[in-house]
Design a protein around this motif. Structure first.
Motif, PDB file in Angstrom:
ATOM      1  N   THR A 183      55.314  72.593  40.624  1.00 50.68           N
ATOM      2  CA  THR A 183      54.709  73.770  41.460  1.00 50.68           C
ATOM      3  C   THR A 183      53.608  74.800  41.411  1.00 50.68           C
ATOM      4  O   THR A 183      52.842  75.087  41.596  1.00 50.68           O
ATOM      5  N   GLY A 184      53.613  74.763  39.725  1.00 49.71           N
ATOM      6  CA  GLY A 184      52.101  75.662  39.554  1.00 49.71           C
ATOM      7  C   GLY A 184      53.177  76.972  39.154  1.00 49.71           C
ATOM      8  O   GLY A 184      51.885  77.657  39.064  1.00 49.71           O
ATOM      9  N   VAL A 185      53.912  77.388  39.600  1.00 48.17           N
ATOM     10  CA  VAL A 185      54.506  78.629  40.011  1.00 48.17           C
ATOM     11  C   VAL A 185      55.294  78.854  38.272  1.00 48.17           C
ATOM     12  O   VAL A 185      56.899  78.059  38.744  1.00 48.17           O
ATOM     13  N   CYS A 186      56.193  79.960  38.083  1.00 47.83           N
ATOM     14  CA  CYS A 186      57.621  80.462  37.385  1.00 47.83           C
ATOM     15  C   CYS A 186      58.653  80.847  38.709  1.00 47.83           C
ATOM     16  O   CYS A 186      57.956  81.801  39.164  1.00 47.83           O
ATOM     17  N   LEU A 187      59.735  80.325  38.757  1.00 45.02           N
ATOM     18  CA  LEU A 187      60.556  79.754  39.464  1.00 45.02           C
ATOM     19  C   LEU A 187      61.960  80.930  39.107  1.00 45.02           C
ATOM     20  O   LEU A 187      62.896  81.622  39.963  1.00 45.02           O
ATOM     21  N   LEU A 188      62.228  81.000  37.728  1.00 42.23           N
ATOM     22  CA  LEU A 188      63.139  81.948  37.153  1.00 42.23           C
ATOM     23  C   LEU A 188      62.708  82.550  36.232  1.00 42.23           C
ATOM     24  O   LEU A 188      61.983  82.403  35.476  1.00 42.23           O
ATOM     25  N   GLN A 189      62.991  83.993  36.666  1.00 39.94           N
ATOM     26  CA  GLN A 189      62.708  84.933  34.846  1.00 39.94           C
ATOM     27  C   GLN A 189      64.369  84.477  34.444  1.00 39.94           C
ATOM     28  O   GLN A 189      65.446  84.981  35.154  1.00 39.94           O
ATOM     29  N   THR A 242      66.321  85.690  30.215  1.00 42.19           N
ATOM     30  CA  THR A 242      66.600  86.527  29.557  1.00 42.19           C
ATOM     31  C   THR A 242      67.896  86.196  28.666  1.00 42.19           C
ATOM     32  O   THR A 242      68.716  85.074  29.243  1.00 42.19           O
ATOM     33  N   THR A 243      68.387  86.514  27.965  1.00 44.43           N
ATOM     34  CA  THR A 243      69.501  85.853  26.722  1.00 44.43           C
ATOM     35  C   THR A 243      70.494  86.160  27.489  1.00 44.43           C
ATOM     36  O   THR A 243      71.374  85.682  28.064  1.00 44.43           O
ATOM     37  N   ARG A 244      70.581  87.186  28.395  1.00 44.55           N
ATOM     38  CA  ARG A 244      71.831  87.657  28.877  1.00 44.55           C
ATOM     39  C   ARG A 244      71.819  87.655  30.752  1.00 44.55           C
ATOM     40  O   ARG A 244      72.650  87.588  31.698  1.00 44.55           O
ATOM     41  N   ARG A 245      70.265  87.194  31.637  1.00 47.12           N
ATOM     42  CA  ARG A 245      70.861  87.373  33.122  1.00 47.12           C
ATOM     43  C   ARG A 245      69.066  86.043  33.808  1.00 47.12           C
ATOM     44  O   ARG A 245      68.398  85.974  32.317  1.00 47.12           O
ATOM     45  N   LEU A 246      69.695  85.821  34.853  1.00 41.96           N
ATOM     46  CA  LEU A 246      69.123  84.912  35.047  1.00 41.96           C
ATOM     47  C   LEU A 246      68.840  85.606  36.642  1.00 41.96           C
ATOM     48  O   LEU A 246      69.690  85.088  36.834  1.00 41.96           O
ATOM     49  N   ALA A 247      67.267  85.300  37.039  1.00 41.46           N
ATOM     50  CA  ALA A 247      67.087  85.892  38.167  1.00 41.46           C
ATOM     51  C   ALA A 247      65.613  85.223  38.623  1.00 41.46           C
ATOM     52  O   ALA A 247      64.709  84.958  38.099  1.00 41.46           O
ATOM     53  N   PRO A 248      65.566  85.045  40.141  1.00 43.72           N
ATOM     54  CA  PRO A 248      64.661  84.116  40.513  1.00 43.72           C
ATOM     55  C   PRO A 248      63.133  85.087  40.716  1.00 43.72           C
ATOM     56  O   PRO A 248      63.234  86.101  40.814  1.00 43.72           O
ATOM     57  N   THR A 249      62.252  85.025  40.775  1.00 44.99           N
ATOM     58  CA  THR A 249      60.978  85.341  40.938  1.00 44.99           C
ATOM     59  C   THR A 249      60.941  85.441  43.018  1.00 44.99           C
ATOM     60  O   THR A 249      62.091  84.771  43.298  1.00 44.99           O
ATOM     61  N   ASP A 250      59.926  86.124  43.227  1.00 42.98           N
ATOM     62  CA  ASP A 250      59.717  86.267  44.441  1.00 42.98           C
ATOM     63  C   ASP A 250      59.705  84.912  45.166  1.00 42.98           C
ATOM     64  O   ASP A 250      60.256  84.306  46.067  1.00 42.98           O
ATOM     65  N   GLU A 251      58.426  84.459  43.912  1.00 39.20           N
ATOM     66  CA  GLU A 251      58.266  82.143  44.587  1.00 39.20           C
ATOM     67  C   GLU A 251      59.103  81.774  45.003  1.00 39.20           C
ATOM     68  O   GLU A 251      60.073  80.761  45.260  1.00 39.20           O
TER      69      GLU A 251
END
Length: 305
Positions: free
Chosen positions: A45-51, A53-62
């Motif tokens: 897709t050419g974009v970052c889909l998820l942020q 970290t060691t504690r949490r996972l969250a979707p980017t706006d895209e």
């Protein structure tokens, strides 16, 4: 280009479960495989889909918007598959059947009427022909024949026993005499079915194969049957066609001690991986009904013959 729906499903489950580990457990995959497939999806897709970290996972706006599209696409695919599976169990559409004239009129027509009463969404096209039709070329789903297919592209399912026998009207036999040996047939009026004025009649128990010259020739088995009933000569017919006449005494078997080889009744259909429900259900239905008819009606004619 997004060509692998399994990656979309995996991405949807990651967000639905809230972690890569939970999605991995649900999918029966290792965490490393899930991470690799997510990275592959982001690369395509050419974009970052998820942020992450060691504690949490969250979707980017895209990633959030992409997830909404994925849920809608996957829901439509699931709905389409459910529709196909439901349709795959329904007996409907057009069922195309081919059968010999006499057998079709005498035995198949009542069964088709009963079967269609069970499945009113079914349409049936019945084509009666004593000649062998090309099932694939003519678009026929199922043919009833007195033999198994020789063509490797066709499948044959035996439906019921069948015997072929010579028979004639009592008036004919009283007037012309009763043959005592197959070779006596050369002195009798024989009724042939087809286009050729000669036919080979094999008598396996006697080791004979006689070339029979037809005194009467017709291209319709029912007409040949009618000629025999009128005392015109000796005809070779399936027991399914003449059992009722033998039982009633309208016809008598000729040369009962010199039987022909059995020719079991078969359903023949094109070789395919998945039979349509209408074909599969009809096959099972007629197999059960024809076996019962043979046992309760036709075999009695055989015993009398």
């Amino acid at each position: 280009m997004l060509s692998d729906l399994s990656d979309l499903r995996l991405f949807e489950r990651i967000l639905a479960t809230g972690s890569l580990s939970a999605a991995a457990r649900e999918a029966g995959l290792s965490l490393a495989v899930v991470s690799k497939r997510l990275a592959r999806l982001e690369e395509r897709t050419g974009v970052c889909l998820l942020q992450r970290t060691t504690r949490r996972l969250a979707p980017t706006d895209e990633g959030r918007r992409f997830h909404e599209h994925c849920r809608r696409i996957l829901a439509e695919i699931d709905e389409a598959e459910a529709w196909l599976q439901q349709r795959g169990q329904r007996v409907e559409g057009l069922l195309r059947i081919s059968a010999p004239f006499g057998f079709g009129r005498r035995h198949l027509v009542p069964l088709i009427a009963t079967f269609r009463n069970r499945y009113p969404d079914l349409r049936v096209r019945l084509e009666l022909d004593d000649n062998l039709v090309d099932l694939v070329q003519e678009g026929v789903d199922l043919a009833i024949r007195y033999s198994q297919p020789q063509d490797s592209s066709l499948i044959g399912r035996e439906l019921a026993p069948n015997h072929r026998l010579l028979c004639a009207a009592p008036d004919y036999l009283d007037w012309h005499g009763r043959p005592q040996h197959p070779e006596d047939l050369q002195q009798h009026a024989c009724i042939l079915i087809g286009q050729r004025e000669q036919a080979e009649w094999p008598f396996p128990h006697s080791g004979l194969r006689l070339n029979i010259q037809g005194a009467l020739l017709c291209n319709d088995g029912e007409t040949a049957h009618a000629l025999a009933l009128q005392g015109a000569g000796i005809v070779l017919k399936s027991l399914w066609d003449v059992a009722a006449d033998l039982k009633a005494g309208r016809l008598q078997q000729v040369l009962p001690n010199h039987p022909f080889a059995p020719a079991p009744l078969h359903a023949v259909y094109p070789h395919t991986r998945h039979l349509a429900p209408r074909v599969r259900c009809f096959l099972d239905f007629i197999a059960e009904r024809l076996e019962r008819i043979w046992r309760e009606e036709i075999a009695e004619g055989a015993m009398r013959a």
